[in-house]
Design an enzyme around this catalytic site. Structure first.
Site, PDB file in Angstrom:
ATOM      1  N   ILE A 139      40.392  38.223  50.348  1.00 28.12           N
ATOM      2  CA  ILE A 139      39.903  39.435  49.693  1.00 28.12           C
ATOM      3  C   ILE A 139      40.316  40.665  50.487  1.00 28.12           C
ATOM      4  O   ILE A 139      40.721  41.677  49.908  1.00 28.12           O
ATOM      5  CB  ILE A 139      38.366  39.385  49.529  1.00 28.12           C
ATOM      6  N   CYS A 289      32.269  36.954  42.969  1.00 28.69           N
ATOM      7  CA  CYS A 289      33.257  37.065  41.888  1.00 28.69           C
ATOM      8  C   CYS A 289      32.670  36.535  40.580  1.00 28.69           C
ATOM      9  O   CYS A 289      32.884  37.126  39.507  1.00 28.69           O
ATOM     10  CB  CYS A 289      34.535  36.307  42.246  1.00 28.69           C
ATOM     11  N   ASN A 453      39.357  35.303  40.355  1.00 32.02           N
ATOM     12  CA  ASN A 453      38.273  35.391  41.330  1.00 32.02           C
ATOM     13  C   ASN A 453      38.697  36.076  42.627  1.00 32.02           C
ATOM     14  O   ASN A 453      37.860  36.412  43.454  1.00 32.02           O
ATOM     15  CB  ASN A 453      37.707  34.010  41.644  1.00 32.02           C
TER      16      ASN A 453
END
Length: 481
Positions: A139, A289, A453
Site C-alpha cells: 500500500i 479495503c 484491494n
C-alpha cells in the site's frame, strides 16, 4: 471507399481530436489545479488511446458511446474561464447539456455549471501540504505513486519523506526499484533516480527523503524541513490512539492509518462518512479495503430500498500476511501455502460497518476466503431489503448512483458479460458492481462487487488525506444528492 476505410478515417479523426485535448488538460492541471474527469475518471497525463478508451467506456454506463467531438467544446470552454482549483467532469457536462432545453451555447452552459469554481467564488491556490509515508510496502508504494501523480501543480500534497527500517546494502536502490517496477501494477509512470549520498529518491522531480528509523521517537521531521505534515502509517503496527500518537512529533500534524483502527479511532470510508471528521481530529483510520468496498453500495441500497440484514462473503486475493509455502503462522489456516490453497479466514469488515454507518440498523455478518490470485477481490453482499423490488429497478438505480450521485467516485458499474478479476487491476473505485451477476428476488438482493484491494483502496486513502489536508477540491457539475 469501403466501410473499413470509413471506420479507419473516423478513428484517425478522433485520434487527432484527443491529441488536441492533451495540452489543454495538462495546462489546466499544472497552472490552475484543475483535474479534468470523464465520468469520474481522470484524463490527466493520459495518452491519446487512453482518452478514447475512456470515452468509449461511457457506453457501458450510459448506454451509448461518448465521442471526443462532443466533449472537446466543453474542454475548450473551460480553458477560457478564470478557474480555481477543482475537479470538472466533462462527461457530466456533455450529458447534462443534452437534457438542457434553454438553448444556451456550450460556453454559456459551461460557465454556469462551473460558476462555483470561477471568479470570486473560486478557491485560492495554497502552498501545498507535506506528506510522509511511514512504511513502504504494497500500500505504501501505491500511495507514493498516487501522491507523486497528484503533485503536478505543486500546490496539493507533496510527498516529502518515507520512513523505513534499514535493510542493508543498497537499501535505497532496492526500494526505488520496487517503486519503479511492480509485477501487478506495472511500470511507474515517469522517471526515478536515486541520490544515495543524500538518501533521496527523485520521482518526476519530487525529492523524497528516505529516513531510517526503528521507532517514531527516533525521527526529527523538522530537521528535513517538514512541517504541518500528514503522516500515513502503512505498517499496521499501531492501530489504537495510544500507539498512533507516537507519530505526533514536531513537523507532523495528523496521522492516517491504512488499516482498521481500534478503540475510539474513527474509521473513515471516503464518500460515506468523511464529512464527520472533526477539524481538530489528529488520528484516524481508512478502515480496510473490504470495508471500503462494501460500505458505499450498502449505503446506496439502504438509502433507496432499506436494508434489514445482510451477509458479506469476500473472496480475497492472498496477501503478504500469508505464507508462500506451508510454515508456522500465528493464525490457524494462514500458515498454509497461499498460492496453492483457498484459505478460510476472518474479516473485520462486517463489524466495521457500524463505525462507518452508525445509522444503519441492519445486522451485517461476514466471512472471507483467501484465494490464489495476487490482486483484486470480490465481495458478495447478500441483503434482505425493507421492500420488494426487481432486478431491473436495482440495476437502473445502481447505474445511476455510479454516474450522478455523491458516491460516483466510490461505486463503478460494469455490464461486460465476460469480466474477470484481472480486468479490475488498477481500478480507482472502491467497488465495481457487476451487473451481469446481480440477483434479485422479492426483498432479497445479492450484489457482486469487484474491488482492487490494493490500488482502489489506496485511492480511497488519498481521498481521505486530501480531505483532511484541505486540498480536496469540489467537483463540477455537482453530483445529484
Amino acid at each position: 471507399m469501403t466501410v473499413n476505410d470509413d471506420s479507419f478515417t473516423n478513428w484517425k479523426n478522433r485520434e487527432e481530436i484527443a491529441e488536441s485535448m492533451i495540452p489543454i488538460i495538462g495546462k489546466l492541471h499544472r497552472e490552475r489545479d484543475v483535474t479534468v474527469l470523464l465520468h469520474s475518471r481522470s484524463l490527466v497525463n493520459k495518452s491519446v488511446v487512453s482518452i478514447l478508451k475512456t470515452h468509449r467506456f461511457a457506453r457501458q454506463i450510459a448506454g451509448e458511446e461518448l465521442s471526443v467531438t462532443e466533449t472537446l467544446p466543453f474542454l475548450q470552454a473551460l480553458a477560457s474561464l478564470d478557474l480555481g482549483p477543482s475537479q470538472i467532469d466533462i462527461g457530466m457536462l456533455a450529458a447534462t447539456y443534452k437534457t438542457d432545453d434553454r438553448g444556451l451555447s456550450v460556453a454559456a452552459f459551461t460557465a454556469e455549471a462551473v460558476a462555483g469554481a470561477t471568479g470570486a467564488n473560486k478557491i485560492e491556490r495554497g502552498e501545498g501540504r507535506d506528506a510522509v509515508l511511514y512504511g513502504f510496502g504494497r500500500i505504501g508504494r501505491l500511495v507514493a505513486r498516487l501522491l507523486i501523480e497528484k503533485s503536478g501543480s505543486g500546490n496539493g500534497l507533496r510527498l516529502r519523506a518515507i520512513v523505513v527500517r534499514g535493510g542493508g546494502d543498497q537499501d535505497i536502490v532496492k526500494r526505488a526499484s520496487l517503486l519503479r517496477r511492480d509485477s501487478i501494477h506495472g511500470q511507474f509512470q515517469g522517471t526515478i533516480t536515486v541520490d544515495e549520498a543524500n538518501s533521496t529518491i527523485i520521482a518526476n522531480g519530487n525529492e523524497i527523503k528516505v529516513i531510517y528509523a526503528n521507532d517514531p521517537s527516533e525521527v526529527d521531521y523538522t530537521a528535513y524541513g517538514i512541517k504541518n505534515a500528514i503522516l500515513i502509517d502503512n505498517t499496521g503496527k499501531w492501530r489504537d490512539r495510544e500507539g498512533l500518537s507516537k507519530h505526533l512529533r514536531p513537523g507532523i500534524d495528523k496521522v492516517v492509518l491504512t488499516a482498521p483502527g481500534k478503540g475510539d479511532v474513527p474509521n473513515i470510508v471516503h464518500g460515506v462518512n468523511h464529512d464527520t471528521i472533526k477539524p481538530d481530529e489528529q488520528i484516524l483510520s481508512c478502515a480496510s479495503c473490504t470495508t471500503n468496498a462494501i460500505v458505499p453500495p450498502l449505503k446506496a441500497m439502504d438509502d433507496e430500498f432499506g436494508v434489514l440484514r445482510g451477509h458479506v462473503e469476500t473472496v480475497h486475493s492472498f496477501t503478504n500476511d500469508q505464507n508462500l509455502l506451508d510454515n508456522y503462522h500465528k493464525s490457524e489456516r494462514r500458515g498454509r501455502s497461499a498460492p496453492l490453497n483457498m484459505v478460510i479466514t476472518e474479516t473485520g469488515a462486517a463489524s466495521a460497518v457500524a463505525k462507518a454507518l452508525p445509522d444503519l440498523k441492519a445486522k451485517i455478518t461476514g466471512s472471507s476466503i483467501r484465494v490464489p490470485v495476487p490482486d483484486v477481490s470480490i465481495a458478495i453482499l447478500n441483503l434482505q431489503l425493507a421492500r420488494e423490488t426487481d432486478r431491473q429497478e436495482v440495476l437502473d438505480y445502481l447505474r445511476d448512483v455510479s454516474l450522478t450521485s455523491p458516491l460516483r467516485r466510490q461505486i463503478d458499474f460494469i455490464t461486460a458479460p465476460d469480466a474477470v478479476s484481472s480486468d479490475f487491476i488498477g481500478s480507482r473505485h472502491a467497488s465495481i458492481v457487476d451487473a451481469g451477476a446481480l440477483k434479485v428476488e422479492g426483498d432479497n438482493a445479492i450484489l457482486y462487487l469487484w474491488y482492487d484491494n490494493e490500488f482502489g483502496y489506496s485511492c480511497q486513502v488519498i481521498r481521505v488525506v486530501q480531505h483532511v489536508s484541505g486540498v480536496e477540491y469540489p467537483t463540477y457539475p455537482a453530483p445529484a444528492v
